[in-house]
Motif scaffolding. Structure first.
Motif, PDB file in Angstrom:
ATOM      1  N   HIS A 234       0.807  -1.219   0.000  1.00 31.33           N
ATOM      2  CA  HIS A 234       0.000   0.000   0.000  1.00 31.33           C
ATOM      3  C   HIS A 234       0.847   1.279   0.000  1.00 31.33           C
ATOM      4  O   HIS A 234       0.354   2.343   0.364  1.00 31.33           O
ATOM      5  N   ALA A 248      -4.240   4.104   9.792  1.00 30.22           N
ATOM      6  CA  ALA A 248      -5.200   4.720   8.866  1.00 30.22           C
ATOM      7  C   ALA A 248      -5.420   3.833   7.645  1.00 30.22           C
ATOM      8  O   ALA A 248      -6.550   3.675   7.161  1.00 30.22           O
ATOM      9  N   LYS A 249      -4.332   3.230   7.140  1.00 26.36           N
ATOM     10  CA  LYS A 249      -4.467   2.381   5.956  1.00 26.36           C
ATOM     11  C   LYS A 249      -5.217   1.096   6.291  1.00 26.36           C
ATOM     12  O   LYS A 249      -6.011   0.592   5.482  1.00 26.36           O
ATOM     13  N   ASN A 251      -7.618   0.814   8.464  1.00 16.44           N
ATOM     14  CA  ASN A 251      -9.031   1.208   8.493  1.00 16.44           C
ATOM     15  C   ASN A 251      -9.582   1.381   7.091  1.00 16.44           C
ATOM     16  O   ASN A 251     -10.710   1.001   6.799  1.00 16.44           O
ATOM     17  N   GLU A 252      -8.765   1.979   6.206  1.00 20.00           N
ATOM     18  CA  GLU A 252      -9.212   2.197   4.836  1.00 20.00           C
ATOM     19  C   GLU A 252      -9.420   0.873   4.099  1.00 20.00           C
ATOM     20  O   GLU A 252     -10.409   0.691   3.386  1.00 20.00           O
ATOM     21  N   GLY A 255     -11.897  -1.546   6.706  1.00 23.03           N
ATOM     22  CA  GLY A 255     -13.028  -0.956   7.409  1.00 23.03           C
ATOM     23  C   GLY A 255     -14.367  -1.453   6.923  1.00 23.03           C
ATOM     24  O   GLY A 255     -15.338  -1.519   7.678  1.00 23.03           O
TER      25      GLY A 255
END
Length: 459
Positions: A234, A248-249, A251-252, A255
């Protein structure tokens, strides 16, 4: 500390940790998208926890009062934290960003007087997209021939008459979305807690990232390697640590749940009963009558559950048995009983009447193994275990642990010294961990061993 007159980080990959720069340092990076090499000056007085130079990207981690200053002869600096810069200069403090990825931009020299505008936020590189050839558009369904696209569904050996082909719809394999909890704290090598378990369950859903698929709650080398693969996929710096960008990644990416295609079933397989064999999902640490009944089912197949221990506690042995069950039936081997595994258990064992859960107790009269006596020193101290211990183990090290815990009846009220790490010992370890501020995982890892030595060596 980087204290030489000139240090050059060449284009490629370079890493520095916990540094304070005493003199200017030259960093060599490539232009975004490849091409020429560019020189960037890391100014004297800059300090950081880590710096990774990879191709065109400079990734810094900052904390406390640390700050970083970069200059170039005539280049813009782009970054992923919206920190403003002027032509040929960028300064970042820890109060602005704890992690930041920086690239050089275009030439900003020449042309009339200054002024903002021209800032382009940095976007981490994405892995190359894979394309799947689309089938030729058609207004009617047809039976694929030998020249059909390879992405078409396989054709059964017996082809129905043309009249039925024009009226039937080819069934498609359903894709189910399974949701896993996502960790919410930063994680790194050596940690041991429930957040690590959540991370490992996510990674194990993708064998290319975490082929071992072990869900232990401990952040070891296998988990760090899996995180590096996730970060590389990523476009993040592959540092093997779960920081803000990686959280954050995660979750992206996860999620919305993980899409999984269940294995195809035969047309002769009867439809599943809407009533599940078990009423709840189960995972490491669960206990109850339904866990006992699950273990009784698995113990009927020695290939799945060779130990066959029925304790009512969902420990590592039960987790390993569930992984074998999942592998056998084409499910992701995460070791957790989630919606797909509940469905498959109902399908496989649905015609089995679950017996009443037996009363489970830890043996108290005789050790399962013949154990040598636990000897005391002249001072009356007890030997402290030196190996990591977990539910289901049998050894002299477990007996040492039980002798220590039994010295405090509020921690180990049963006080049985059997050499077997059962449910009572597991609960005693959790009480010990809770008292001394450790994660209450019930497993004796490196942190718990150290605390045992600290507490009982002083007696």
């Amino acid at each position: 500390m980087l204290g030489v007159a000139l240090v050059v980080f060449t284009a490629g990959i370079g890493v520095a940790y916990a540094a304070t720069v005493s003199q200017d340092v030259t960093l060599q990076v490539t232009a975004p998208g490849g091409g020429s090499t560019r020189n960037v000056t890391l100014k004297s007085g800059s300090s950081f926890d880590s710096l990774t130079v990879s191709g065109s990207t400079m990734a810094f981690t900052l904390s406390g009062s640390q700050s970083v200053s970069l200059t170039s002869s005539s280049l813009d600096f782009n970054n992923d934290q919206n920190v403003s810069s002027s032509c040929g200069s960028l300064t970042v403090t820890a109060s602005q960003a704890s992690t930041i990825n920086i690239e050089t931009g275009g030439n900003c020299s020449g042309g009339g007087g200054g002024g903002g505008g021209g800032y382009t936020p940095y976007t981490p590189p994405s892995p190359p997209a894979t394309t799947t050839p689309e089938p030729e558009p058609s207004t009617t369904e047809s039976t694929p021939s030998s020249s059909s696209s390879s992405s078409a569904e396989p054709t059964p050996s017996t082809i129905p008459p043309p009249s039925s082909v024009s009226t039937e719809t080819t069934p498609t394999t359903p894709v189910q979305t399974v949701s896993f909890p996502i960790p919410s704290t930063e994680l790194e090598l050596g940690m041991e807690n429930d957040e690590v378990t959540k991370l490992q369950e996510l990674l194990a859903s993708e064998p290319e990232i975490y082929p071992e698929g072990r869900v232990t709650g401990y952040f070891g080398e296998l988990t760090r390697a899996a995180i590096r693969r996730f970060q590389e996929r990523h476009g993040l710096p592959p540092v093997g640590r779960v920081g803000p960008l990686t959280l954050a990644k995660l979750n992206e990416v996860y999620g919305g749940g993980v899409s999984q295609t269940p294995p195809p079933t035969s047309a002769s397989t009867p439809a599943l009963s809407p009533t599940s064999l078990f009423e709840r999902e189960m995972e490491l640490g669960a206990e109850g009558d339904d866990v006992t009944q699950l273990q009784a089912l698995l113990a009927g197949d020695s290939d799945l559950y060779p130990e066959g221990k029925i304790t009512g506690y969902y420990g590592p042995l039960t987790q390993a048995a569930i992984r074998r069950f999942q592998e056998r039936h084409g499910l992701p081997p995460v070791g957790r009983v989630g919606p797909l595994t509940l469905q498959k258990l109902t399908e496989v064992y649905g015609n089995v009447t679950l017996p009443p859960a037996p009363q489970v107790t830890e043996p108290t009269t005789q050790a399962p193994l013949p154990l040598p006596p636990v000897t005391y020193s002249q001072s009356g101290s007890v030997p402290i275990p030196t190996a990591e211990l977990d539910l289901g183990m049998e050894s002299i090290e477990v007996a040492k642990l039980q002798v220590l815990l039994a010295k405090d009846s509020s921690i180990y009220p049963g006080g049985s010294v059997t050499g077997y790490f059962g449910a009572d010992t597991f609960e005693a370890v959790k009480r010990f961990q809770a008292r001394y501020g450790l994660p209450t995982v019930g497993r004796v890892g490196s942190a718990t061993l150290a605390k045992l030595k600290e507490v009982f060596d002083s007696e």
